[in-house]
Write a protein that holds these residues in place. Sequence first.
Motif, short mmCIF file in Angstrom:
data_model
loop_
_atom_site.label_atom_id
_atom_site.label_comp_id
_atom_site.label_asym_id
_atom_site.label_seq_id
_atom_site.Cartn_x
_atom_site.Cartn_y
_atom_site.Cartn_z
N VAL A 1 0.84 -1.20 0.00
CA VAL A 1 0.00 0.00 0.00
C VAL A 1 0.88 1.25 0.00
O VAL A 1 0.65 2.18 -0.78
N GLU A 2 1.87 1.26 0.85
CA GLU A 2 2.75 2.42 0.93
C GLU A 2 3.43 2.72 -0.40
O GLU A 2 3.57 3.88 -0.79
N HIS A 3 3.86 1.66 -1.09
CA HIS A 3 4.63 1.84 -2.33
C HIS A 3 3.78 1.71 -3.60
O HIS A 3 4.33 1.68 -4.70
N ASP A 4 2.45 1.63 -3.43
CA ASP A 4 1.53 1.53 -4.56
C ASP A 4 1.90 0.37 -5.49
O ASP A 4 2.02 0.53 -6.71
N GLU A 5 2.03 -0.81 -4.92
CA GLU A 5 2.40 -2.00 -5.66
C GLU A 5 1.21 -2.93 -5.83
O GLU A 5 0.18 -2.78 -5.17
N LEU B 1 -7.46 -2.05 -3.02
CA LEU B 1 -8.03 -2.96 -2.03
C LEU B 1 -8.12 -2.26 -0.67
O LEU B 1 -9.13 -2.36 0.04
N TRP B 2 -7.08 -1.55 -0.30
CA TRP B 2 -7.07 -0.82 0.96
C TRP B 2 -8.15 0.25 0.97
O TRP B 2 -8.83 0.45 1.98
N GLU B 3 -8.33 0.92 -0.15
CA GLU B 3 -9.37 1.94 -0.25
C GLU B 3 -10.75 1.33 -0.04
O GLU B 3 -11.62 1.94 0.61
N SER B 4 -10.98 0.12 -0.56
CA SER B 4 -12.29 -0.52 -0.37
C SER B 4 -12.53 -0.85 1.10
O SER B 4 -13.66 -0.75 1.59
#
Length: 823
Positions: A213-217, A254-257
Amino acid sequence: MNAPDAASGALPAQEVSLDVLHEKYAKGDERTIAEVQQRIARALAALEPAPQRADCERRFLWAQQQGFIPAGRIASAAGLGLRATLINCFVQPVGDAISGSDDGLPGIYTALSEAAETMRRGGGVGYDFSAIRPFGSKVAGTASRASGPVSYMEVFDASCRTVESAGARRGAQMGVLRVDHPDVERFIAAKDTGRFTNFNLSVGVTDAFMRAVEHDETFALVHAAEPGDEILSAGGHRREDGPWVYRQVRARELWESIMRSTYDHAEPGVLFIDRMNAENNLWYAEELRATNPCGEQPLPAYGCCDLGSLNLAAFVDAAFTPEASLDFARLREVATVAVRMLDLVLDATQWPLPQQAAEARAKRRIGLGFLGLGSALAMLGLRYDADDGRAMAARIATELRDAAYAASIDLAREKGAFPLFDADRYLQGQFIGRLPQALRDAIRAHGIRNSHLLSIAPTGTISLAFADNASNGIEPPYSWTYRRKKRTADGGTRSYEVSDHAWRLYRQLHGDAELPASFVTALEMRALDHLRMVEAVQPFIDTAISKTVNVPEDYPYDDFRDLYLEAWRAGLKGLATYRPNAVLGSVLSRADDAPVTPAGASPAPDDDPLRKRFEHRPLGELESVTSKIEYSTQEGRKTAYLTVSFLRADGVWESRPVTVERPFEFFMPANQRTGGHQWITASMRLLSMVARAGGPIARALADMREVVWEKGPVRCGHITREDGVRVPVYHDSEVAAIAFMLQRMLIRRGFLDEQGNQVPVGELALRLGQRMQGAGPQLQAETPAEPLPVMNGAKCPECGALALRKVDGCSRCASCHYVGECG
């Protein structure tokens, strides 16, 4: 309870406190707190050697009088000879097999049976459902496809709803799914429509995912079970280390959901499972995959939480004066006795399952914590959301930790260490490494009685019954005065005026004087301030902290979205949030939150979850629509007319004025109320009550569709398959058929989506505006696709319809045209 005494801080009992005490904890002829405390002290002291019993009973009673409050199951069952557990909560393992066991885990229905027995005896249950194979994966034994963990959670939810726990306490459940499970998106959305009312849900998040999530992977969703052919053809493959990769997702999406669902529906929560395991004292003997229902105890398979709390408000001297202080010497002394009492609970309890007994005896986990932090800080003149308030909380946790560990070391010298104690490996634990050197040296020399000792749990009803409503656990007060809705024995609700202990004491001492600056409530502080309090205390708690970050309904999403990311960076083990919403409503409402009713309009129902946002328009007439339906049962064809009346409501949504339309009344004409149709009238009235209260219509209709009767399936309505073919729909009862048709009416009206789920408020407003302009969804009667056959034959093995007859010597189905045995 005691009479008012300004010097001691004693106050007369609140009505809600007495009712909770009598309904939940006082048994038989017991009427007072003192009588309940005496029973608990006597029951636990009876397990001590005979020469020590009288002294132990005296000390156990003293500790409770000074502020130690055993958890609810202990208070409600200790010393009564019941076959009910004294343990509040458990974690039960669930494997992938239907029955038997799988990789050492009990199969799904074996686990269901074990959980039902645990809840019947009074315990709540947490589960990790991650072992269950994903939706669409292969089931080799039956050459079929799996339905996924969310579908099986429905079974656990229904079981919990059915099984009444000991003492009329409904079971509680926590469902966990790992973030890398291929069904995680289904899991995240599981409660969007109000389903799983007997579950708390949390996603088990790994450090690898958070770094992605931090690195937008991208992030792989994986499972041990082989995917179906469709998934394989879309790129699914097996990794070299064994698991199957179902697909790749963008971690931030996924984190945003997760964040959006949590913001909208207060679930799922998040468990940082790598942090839980890294900080586990028994890192060498177990793996933690789930928590108990409220999240304060990460537990292994069959683990339990044996809980108790110190009421911090009871340790404040000279409250609301410049000399106000907390009596740490007395706190340490009470904590020492509390550890001994909780250790004895493990021997006094009835265990629902032998596996739970074996697990507890091998590790002797207990969870001593505190309640009343918010109230105590106000009494000390410290703000909960300020550095000095957090510093005091950290000092309290430190003193509690050191006293509890010293007491457990002394118990080990007297009674022996827990069986799985290994000095070298235990002392390598991260948490143990932060203990003072003197305690570490004592552990090496003498061992320790309990593998874990500390936990901060939610304490709602014991705070009310035994602590004059001192604030709940680590939480700040929700409000200093508020109205609380409580379920009654007959299934209704009762509303109480409730006041926080600190507020009542200040009013007793200072009358109507303005409240000091230390009086700060949950909704008056930033979400980040809630998190910082957990960050200050967590390093001194060896299990976990149950913390709900309460934010107001209009709290901006942009301020909310990074809260869980900050929690991970702060080293927390988990977090939950709550923002009032239309799906959940609220158990509590502040006393000053009374709705304003427009002139000429009927008051909004007291329990309408939308009342703060939407007020009923003063309409001369309701707008109603009627649909004729036909359905076929074993008794023949039937015709019914269903009417739904709609109400429009004005309000503000996301800072803009909107108008929405929602159902207000459901009706069936009176000439149908004969014979077996009395239940239809009752159902319509109940649905109308739900609608008028602003309740979850989608969930009510979904529940009705689950009703089964013994007369066989009912054919009613149709659906269109992906290939364009219209096929009939079968239901398990007339109730289910009626619910289906009402659902279809609301779908065509635009109130529900195509799956029968509640449409969000913003979309409701948009659809109403379009329909008013002639462009939105209009309700039209739905006619059957083909004549409905009378269903009075045998049950068809293909479609389930009661339409199987012998024709020309062969078994033929008049519904699906199945041809069976001939001759």
